[in-house]
Write a protein that holds these residues in place. Sequence first.
Motif, PDB file in Angstrom:
ATOM      1  N   SER A  35       0.848  -1.192   0.000  1.00 15.95           N
ATOM      2  CA  SER A  35       0.000   0.000   0.000  1.00 15.95           C
ATOM      3  C   SER A  35       0.880   1.237   0.000  1.00 15.95           C
ATOM      4  O   SER A  35       1.955   1.262   0.584  1.00 15.95           O
ATOM      5  CB  SER A  35      -0.893   0.019   1.225  1.00 15.95           C
ATOM      6  OG  SER A  35      -0.130   0.266   2.384  1.00 15.95           O
ATOM      7  N   GLU A  37       0.591   3.816   1.526  1.00 19.58           N
ATOM      8  CA  GLU A  37       0.857   4.323   2.854  1.00 19.58           C
ATOM      9  C   GLU A  37       2.087   3.639   3.461  1.00 19.58           C
ATOM     10  O   GLU A  37       2.974   4.289   3.991  1.00 19.58           O
ATOM     11  CB  GLU A  37      -0.378   4.083   3.732  1.00 19.58           C
ATOM     12  CG  GLU A  37      -0.438   4.981   4.942  1.00 19.58           C
ATOM     13  CD  GLU A  37      -0.848   4.192   6.157  1.00 19.58           C
ATOM     14  OE1 GLU A  37      -1.862   3.479   6.068  1.00 19.58           O
ATOM     15  OE2 GLU A  37      -0.145   4.274   7.176  1.00 19.58           O
ATOM     16  N   ASN A  40       5.307   4.741   1.911  1.00 17.03           N
ATOM     17  CA  ASN A  40       5.760   6.025   2.413  1.00 17.03           C
ATOM     18  C   ASN A  40       6.368   5.926   3.794  1.00 17.03           C
ATOM     19  O   ASN A  40       7.398   6.528   4.070  1.00 17.03           O
ATOM     20  CB  ASN A  40       4.607   7.027   2.433  1.00 17.03           C
ATOM     21  CG  ASN A  40       4.343   7.566   1.039  1.00 17.03           C
ATOM     22  OD1 ASN A  40       5.269   7.630   0.220  1.00 17.03           O
ATOM     23  ND2 ASN A  40       3.110   7.925   0.768  1.00 17.03           N
ATOM     24  N   ARG A  41       5.712   5.142   4.623  1.00 16.42           N
ATOM     25  CA  ARG A  41       6.231   4.994   5.974  1.00 16.42           C
ATOM     26  C   ARG A  41       7.648   4.412   5.939  1.00 16.42           C
ATOM     27  O   ARG A  41       8.548   4.876   6.634  1.00 16.42           O
ATOM     28  CB  ARG A  41       5.298   4.079   6.790  1.00 16.42           C
ATOM     29  CG  ARG A  41       5.212   4.444   8.232  1.00 16.42           C
ATOM     30  CD  ARG A  41       3.773   4.389   8.770  1.00 16.42           C
ATOM     31  NE  ARG A  41       2.993   3.311   8.159  1.00 16.42           N
ATOM     32  CZ  ARG A  41       2.961   2.037   8.613  1.00 16.42           C
ATOM     33  NH1 ARG A  41       3.644   1.714   9.684  1.00 16.42           N
ATOM     34  NH2 ARG A  41       2.224   1.137   8.012  1.00 16.42           N
TER      35      ARG A  41
END
Lengths: 343, 343
Positions: A35, A37, A40-41
């Motif tokens: 994902s 997200e 990015n993390r």
Amino acid sequence: MKKKRVSIKDVAREAGVSIATISYVLNNKKGESISDETINRVREAIKKLNYVPNLSARSLVSKRSNLIGVVIPQAEAGKEFMFYNPFYGEFLSSVEYEARKKGFHLLISGTEADQKYIQVAQNRGLDGIIIVGIYPDSFFQELKQCQIPIVLVDSYCSDHYFHSIGINDRHGGYLATKHLIEKGHRKIAFISGMVKENGVNSNRLLGYKDALEEYGIDFDEKLLYLGDTNFEYGIKAGARLANSKNGETAAFATADILAVGVIKGLKENGLRVPEDISVVGFDDVYLARITDPSLTTVRQNIAEKGRQAAEIIIQTIENEIKEKRDIILPVDIVERDSVKDIN
Amino acid sequence: MKKKRVSIKDVAREAGVSIATISYVLNNKKGESISDETINRVREAIKKLNYVPNLSARSLVSKRSNLIGVVIPQAEAGKEFMFYNPFYGEFLSSVEYEARKKGFHLLISGTEADQKYIQVAQNRGLDGIIIVGIYPDSFFQELKQCQIPIVLVDSYCSDHYFHSIGINDRHGGYLATKHLIEKGHRKIAFISGMVKENGVNSNRLLGYKDALEEYGIDFDEKLLYLGDTNFEYGIKAGARLANSKNGETAAFATADILAVGVIKGLKENGLRVPEDISVVGFDDVYLARITDPSLTTVRQNIAEKGRQAAEIIIQTIENEIKEKRDIILPVDIVERDSVKDIN
DNA sequence: TTGAAAGCGCTAACAG
DNA sequence: CTGTTAGCGCTTTCAA
């Protein structure tokens, strides 16, 4: 003591994911979709921790080192490189540039004993090897065992296993000689390093003979000056040439570095180039434009040679090409100031 | 598909011992003493199986890669090496030879962005780095973070962290200029690449001024020809010099490759060297002997520079030296044929 | 979309 | 004198 490097684990902890996930985003596998997200993390964690992957670990498992070995001839066994011949510097420069663009690094090394290099290749898990010059056939045979993609540069090894890249040396020799003949020369010295059978020089010699024959000029053994491909031998040959009783009015030297030495040797013995003797070189290294007189020479595109050598080896590594490549780059003659028209 | 390589396990099985034992004889640890018989058995198994250790695996655990990085300046950012300047080839050749004798390999690489190289160093777990030339201070600062032994070559970075090796550039500039002055020259052009503060060239310029001052000659800005350290700029400078209204009778070029260009540019504009203008170079690369006229130049021992750079880095890696080394190699002037005595 | 876990080949305590 | 074992940092099934 080296500070402990941050590893994938630290990143995983920081990002609150598993190490596998880190690995996935690092290699952005198509199979595994992560994902945005999470990606990015992970990216942030990597940046924050200043994480840099350890290629030893990676290559240990993936069997890929992203390392290409480059073998360059040495002056003598166990000695320094032949870097005084600018050809190698120019070649290497080009290989490195191409490799770097594609994410590969270069391991350069001379070869103590030929055997040893094979060890190095295996030690380091080289992904591919670029070999410049001619080596004993046994070396090539052993190299085959390694199962590593290999590009041979300027070798006339006909083994189907290797890629090869070179130039039409015979045609180059022909062009040089023909140029001289057309400028009215008939007694043309052939100055060269070792003429190993089926090597670069022997092919240039063949071309020399081709041109002679085409113009009905008898080949004369006495016009052969054979030694080493370096500046010193050039000087020696030039000196001999200056005192020759064979009536040469021109010389074809099979390398610019040699040609430049020949000119030097000639001058030291009171002859002028091109007024008294014309000289043609081979390679068109940087040197050819630097010397005075600038050198009429057979041009080969050294940078292109290097670029393609790198390209082929990398494409093979990445399985983009499977069949064997044999590349012959064109040569042509570039006229500068070392040849006189005596017609 | 690569054939599966034989690993330490296979050898252990073959020899009928444990893998630890293999590792011991491989590294012949002093601590662990192994019976001669076992050693022999292992040796035989190794030979029989044609076993070659995997350095990736080794360096993964031992934190030693036996790899030395060499950073060579590039023509422009992201371009090829500056290998057309023979200095680098000769230097690299010598480094490689010394490193090879001591069991190290060389990873050569240009630097895309300075940042990137630090990644490479960490990626590959380089044991040490030899950096030639001048880079932004920020690069050096970041490099310090890596905690890797580093030798700076021809850099005037005074940071205590790095080893350094160079020559007395100021003295070299002085010698060149003084030589010219003693031959009767008073209007001496100074031809050089970028004069970065605290760099090689700025020090040579200092030496130039020293000599001028010693002989009571006024320094004249107009005699400064500043561009790039390459053949092309040499030609350009030579051309400008030939048409100069400043009355120069001599030029000091801060690199042989430059000097050779200067001579070319001069000649192209109808001036002879040394009859009309004298030229002194710097480096004493191979080229200096090759050109006509052969070049009077400031000699530095390039091979020795390379050898010592390798030696220092390796000794540091092996913890044989702990303190910082700063080596200044001597320079002297070698007189050849590009200077005329006009007294 | 993610994680657990099994190694890659080797070194280095630590035991025996 | 030799073997057992726990990783080094990472990739990659296989499961969840």
